[in-house]
Design a protein around this motif. Sequence first.
Motif, PDB file in Angstrom:
ATOM      1  N   ALA A 158       8.788  -5.853  -0.370  1.00 54.02           N
ATOM      2  CA  ALA A 158       8.275  -4.704   0.387  1.00 54.02           C
ATOM      3  C   ALA A 158       7.739  -5.219   1.709  1.00 54.02           C
ATOM      4  CB  ALA A 158       7.173  -3.990  -0.389  1.00 54.02           C
ATOM      5  N   VAL A 159       7.488  -4.292   2.625  1.00 52.32           N
ATOM      6  CA  VAL A 159       6.910  -4.641   3.922  1.00 52.32           C
ATOM      7  C   VAL A 159       5.678  -3.785   4.139  1.00 52.32           C
ATOM      8  CG1 VAL A 159       7.279  -4.683   6.421  1.00 52.32           C
ATOM      9  CG2 VAL A 159       9.147  -5.301   4.883  1.00 52.32           C
ATOM     10  N   ALA A 160       4.594  -4.414   4.535  1.00 56.13           N
ATOM     11  CA  ALA A 160       3.394  -3.690   4.964  1.00 56.13           C
ATOM     12  C   ALA A 160       3.445  -3.707   6.484  1.00 56.13           C
ATOM     13  CB  ALA A 160       2.138  -4.378   4.445  1.00 56.13           C
ATOM     14  N   SER A 161       3.490  -2.525   7.095  1.00 58.09           N
ATOM     15  CA  SER A 161       3.717  -2.439   8.540  1.00 58.09           C
ATOM     16  C   SER A 161       2.796  -1.412   9.188  1.00 58.09           C
ATOM     17  CB  SER A 161       5.179  -2.059   8.789  1.00 58.09           C
ATOM     18  OG  SER A 161       5.432  -1.924  10.170  1.00 58.09           O
ATOM     19  N   ASP A 162       2.569  -1.618  10.494  1.00 60.83           N
ATOM     20  CA  ASP A 162       1.782  -0.659  11.271  1.00 60.83           C
ATOM     21  C   ASP A 162       2.672   0.364  11.966  1.00 60.83           C
ATOM     22  OD1 ASP A 162       2.863  -2.427  13.105  1.00 60.83           O
ATOM     23  OD2 ASP A 162       0.995  -2.783  14.181  1.00 60.83           O
ATOM     24  N   VAL A 163       3.990   0.299  11.717  1.00 55.12           N
ATOM     25  CA  VAL A 163       4.943   1.283  12.256  1.00 55.12           C
ATOM     26  C   VAL A 163       5.935   1.659  11.152  1.00 55.12           C
ATOM     27  CG1 VAL A 163       4.778   0.475  14.653  1.00 55.12           C
ATOM     28  CG2 VAL A 163       6.514  -0.504  13.136  1.00 55.12           C
ATOM     29  N   ALA A 164       6.529   2.832  11.283  1.00 52.58           N
ATOM     30  CA  ALA A 164       7.550   3.258  10.325  1.00 52.58           C
ATOM     31  C   ALA A 164       8.785   2.377  10.466  1.00 52.58           C
ATOM     32  CB  ALA A 164       7.911   4.718  10.563  1.00 52.58           C
ATOM     33  N   LEU A 165       9.394   2.027   9.347  1.00 56.72           N
ATOM     34  CA  LEU A 165      10.588   1.182   9.345  1.00 56.72           C
ATOM     35  C   LEU A 165      11.633   1.795   8.433  1.00 56.72           C
ATOM     36  CD1 LEU A 165       8.801  -2.265   8.883  1.00 56.72           C
ATOM     37  CD2 LEU A 165       9.809  -1.404  11.004  1.00 56.72           C
ATOM     38  N   ASP A 166      12.906   1.630   8.796  1.00 58.09           N
ATOM     39  CA  ASP A 166      14.009   2.093   7.969  1.00 58.09           C
ATOM     40  C   ASP A 166      14.542   0.888   7.205  1.00 58.09           C
ATOM     41  OD1 ASP A 166      16.027   3.618   6.856  1.00 58.09           O
ATOM     42  OD2 ASP A 166      17.362   3.365   8.590  1.00 58.09           O
ATOM     43  N   LEU A 167      14.128   0.760   5.936  1.00 55.94           N
ATOM     44  CA  LEU A 167      14.515  -0.388   5.117  1.00 55.94           C
ATOM     45  C   LEU A 167      14.991   0.077   3.753  1.00 55.94           C
ATOM     46  CD1 LEU A 167      11.611  -2.928   5.769  1.00 55.94           C
ATOM     47  CD2 LEU A 167      13.963  -3.112   6.541  1.00 55.94           C
ATOM     48  N   ASP A 168      15.653  -0.835   3.048  1.00 54.86           N
ATOM     49  CA  ASP A 168      16.142  -0.565   1.704  1.00 54.86           C
ATOM     50  C   ASP A 168      15.113  -0.929   0.631  1.00 54.86           C
ATOM     51  OD1 ASP A 168      16.173  -3.299   2.024  1.00 54.86           O
ATOM     52  OD2 ASP A 168      18.188  -3.572   1.193  1.00 54.86           O
ATOM     53  N   ARG A 169      13.870  -1.108   1.019  1.00 60.60           N
ATOM     54  CA  ARG A 169      12.778  -1.420   0.096  1.00 60.60           C
ATOM     55  C   ARG A 169      11.506  -0.742   0.584  1.00 60.60           C
ATOM     56  NH1 ARG A 169      14.109  -7.447   1.387  1.00 60.60           N
ATOM     57  NH2 ARG A 169      15.901  -6.364   2.171  1.00 60.60           N
ATOM     58  N   PRO A 170      10.479  -0.676  -0.232  1.00 54.97           N
ATOM     59  CA  PRO A 170       9.272   0.050   0.161  1.00 54.97           C
ATOM     60  C   PRO A 170       8.625  -0.468   1.452  1.00 54.97           C
ATOM     61  CG  PRO A 170       9.217  -0.490  -2.172  1.00 54.97           C
ATOM     62  CD  PRO A 170      10.388  -1.218  -1.585  1.00 54.97           C
ATOM     63  N   VAL A 171       8.119   0.465   2.245  1.00 55.19           N
ATOM     64  CA  VAL A 171       7.325   0.154   3.431  1.00 55.19           C
ATOM     65  C   VAL A 171       5.952   0.767   3.193  1.00 55.19           C
ATOM     66  CG1 VAL A 171       7.064   0.435   5.924  1.00 55.19           C
ATOM     67  CG2 VAL A 171       9.350   0.139   4.935  1.00 55.19           C
ATOM     68  N   LEU A 172       4.935  -0.072   3.214  1.00 59.22           N
ATOM     69  CA  LEU A 172       3.563   0.340   2.945  1.00 59.22           C
ATOM     70  C   LEU A 172       2.755   0.271   4.231  1.00 59.22           C
ATOM     71  CD1 LEU A 172       3.240  -1.922  -0.194  1.00 59.22           C
ATOM     72  CD2 LEU A 172       3.739   0.511  -0.205  1.00 59.22           C
ATOM     73  N   GLY A 173       1.681   1.041   4.285  1.00 63.85           N
ATOM     74  CA  GLY A 173       0.799   0.981   5.445  1.00 63.85           C
ATOM     75  C   GLY A 173       0.101  -0.367   5.498  1.00 63.85           C
ATOM     76  N   LEU A 174       0.140  -1.003   6.647  1.00 62.81           N
ATOM     77  CA  LEU A 174      -0.435  -2.336   6.794  1.00 62.81           C
ATOM     78  C   LEU A 174      -1.923  -2.366   6.429  1.00 62.81           C
ATOM     79  CD1 LEU A 174       0.135  -5.263   7.686  1.00 62.81           C
ATOM     80  CD2 LEU A 174      -0.453  -4.572   9.995  1.00 62.81           C
ATOM     81  N   ASP A 175      -2.635  -1.316   6.754  1.00 59.71           N
ATOM     82  CA  ASP A 175      -4.071  -1.268   6.465  1.00 59.71           C
ATOM     83  C   ASP A 175      -4.411  -0.548   5.169  1.00 59.71           C
ATOM     84  OD1 ASP A 175      -4.864  -2.717   8.751  1.00 59.71           O
ATOM     85  OD2 ASP A 175      -4.626  -0.922   9.994  1.00 59.71           O
ATOM     86  N   ASP A 176      -3.400  -0.129   4.420  1.00 63.54           N
ATOM     87  CA  ASP A 176      -3.631   0.572   3.155  1.00 63.54           C
ATOM     88  C   ASP A 176      -3.653  -0.449   2.020  1.00 63.54           C
ATOM     89  OD1 ASP A 176      -3.828   2.288   1.029  1.00 63.54           O
ATOM     90  OD2 ASP A 176      -2.086   3.516   1.581  1.00 63.54           O
ATOM     91  N   THR A 177      -4.761  -1.196   1.925  1.00 65.81           N
ATOM     92  CA  THR A 177      -4.819  -2.276   0.932  1.00 65.81           C
ATOM     93  C   THR A 177      -4.755  -1.756  -0.500  1.00 65.81           C
ATOM     94  OG1 THR A 177      -7.233  -2.318   1.064  1.00 65.81           O
ATOM     95  CG2 THR A 177      -6.025  -3.905   2.424  1.00 65.81           C
ATOM     96  N   LYS A 178      -5.228  -0.538  -0.733  1.00 64.76           N
ATOM     97  CA  LYS A 178      -5.146   0.019  -2.091  1.00 64.76           C
ATOM     98  C   LYS A 178      -3.679   0.215  -2.500  1.00 64.76           C
ATOM     99  CE  LYS A 178      -9.716   2.013  -2.475  1.00 64.76           C
ATOM    100  NZ  LYS A 178     -10.231   0.745  -2.887  1.00 64.76           N
ATOM    101  N   ALA A 179      -2.841   0.714  -1.583  1.00 65.83           N
ATOM    102  CA  ALA A 179      -1.416   0.884  -1.878  1.00 65.83           C
ATOM    103  C   ALA A 179      -0.729  -0.471  -2.039  1.00 65.83           C
ATOM    104  CB  ALA A 179      -0.731   1.702  -0.783  1.00 65.83           C
ATOM    105  N   VAL A 180      -1.085  -1.432  -1.189  1.00 70.01           N
ATOM    106  CA  VAL A 180      -0.515  -2.779  -1.287  1.00 70.01           C
ATOM    107  C   VAL A 180      -0.910  -3.400  -2.628  1.00 70.01           C
ATOM    108  CG1 VAL A 180      -0.546  -5.113  -0.303  1.00 70.01           C
ATOM    109  CG2 VAL A 180      -0.387  -3.124   1.215  1.00 70.01           C
ATOM    110  N   ALA A 181      -2.184  -3.283  -2.995  1.00 66.00           N
ATOM    111  CA  ALA A 181      -2.658  -3.835  -4.263  1.00 66.00           C
ATOM    112  C   ALA A 181      -1.943  -3.169  -5.441  1.00 66.00           C
ATOM    113  CB  ALA A 181      -4.168  -3.657  -4.385  1.00 66.00           C
ATOM    114  N   ALA A 182      -1.794  -1.857  -5.389  1.00 68.20           N
ATOM    115  CA  ALA A 182      -1.111  -1.135  -6.473  1.00 68.20           C
ATOM    116  C   ALA A 182       0.331  -1.601  -6.594  1.00 68.20           C
ATOM    117  CB  ALA A 182      -1.179   0.378  -6.229  1.00 68.20           C
TER     118      ALA A 182
END
Length: 147
Positions: free
Chosen positions: A114-138
Amino acid sequence: MERLVTDFTGRGLTVSTVKHAHHTFDVDHEGRDSYRHRAAGAQEVLLCSGNRWALMHELRDESEPPLTELLAKLTPVDLVLIEGFKTESHAKLECHRAETGKPLLARDDASIMAVASDVALDLDRPVLGLDDTKAVAAFILEKVGLS
């Protein structure tokens, strides 16, 4: 990384971290006995106090050990978070900041889950909010079977 460690330990998990440095670093300083021991040629110096212990190993003419060898040195825990070691084959989460101008590694690296990013990305895997540590942790907990 610190916020993730706090989130995981707040859930009662034991966590260790491994950080790769791209430069020379020292955990002790010139003038200290441990520094003088290493400078004199000691292969390893172990420091211990009532609060913590640290083992320093001088590579001298040895190659940098692979990640698997370093991980084997850790005490068993629930989760190990690794920063760096991007060329190793372990499962990764890429952190992408658009302002750095660095190319996205996930497009060419299947080990990036997955990628944690500060911008929207078009990828074939999850893109998470860079500052959303709860989502990254989950996401991490789900991937390693600890959710």
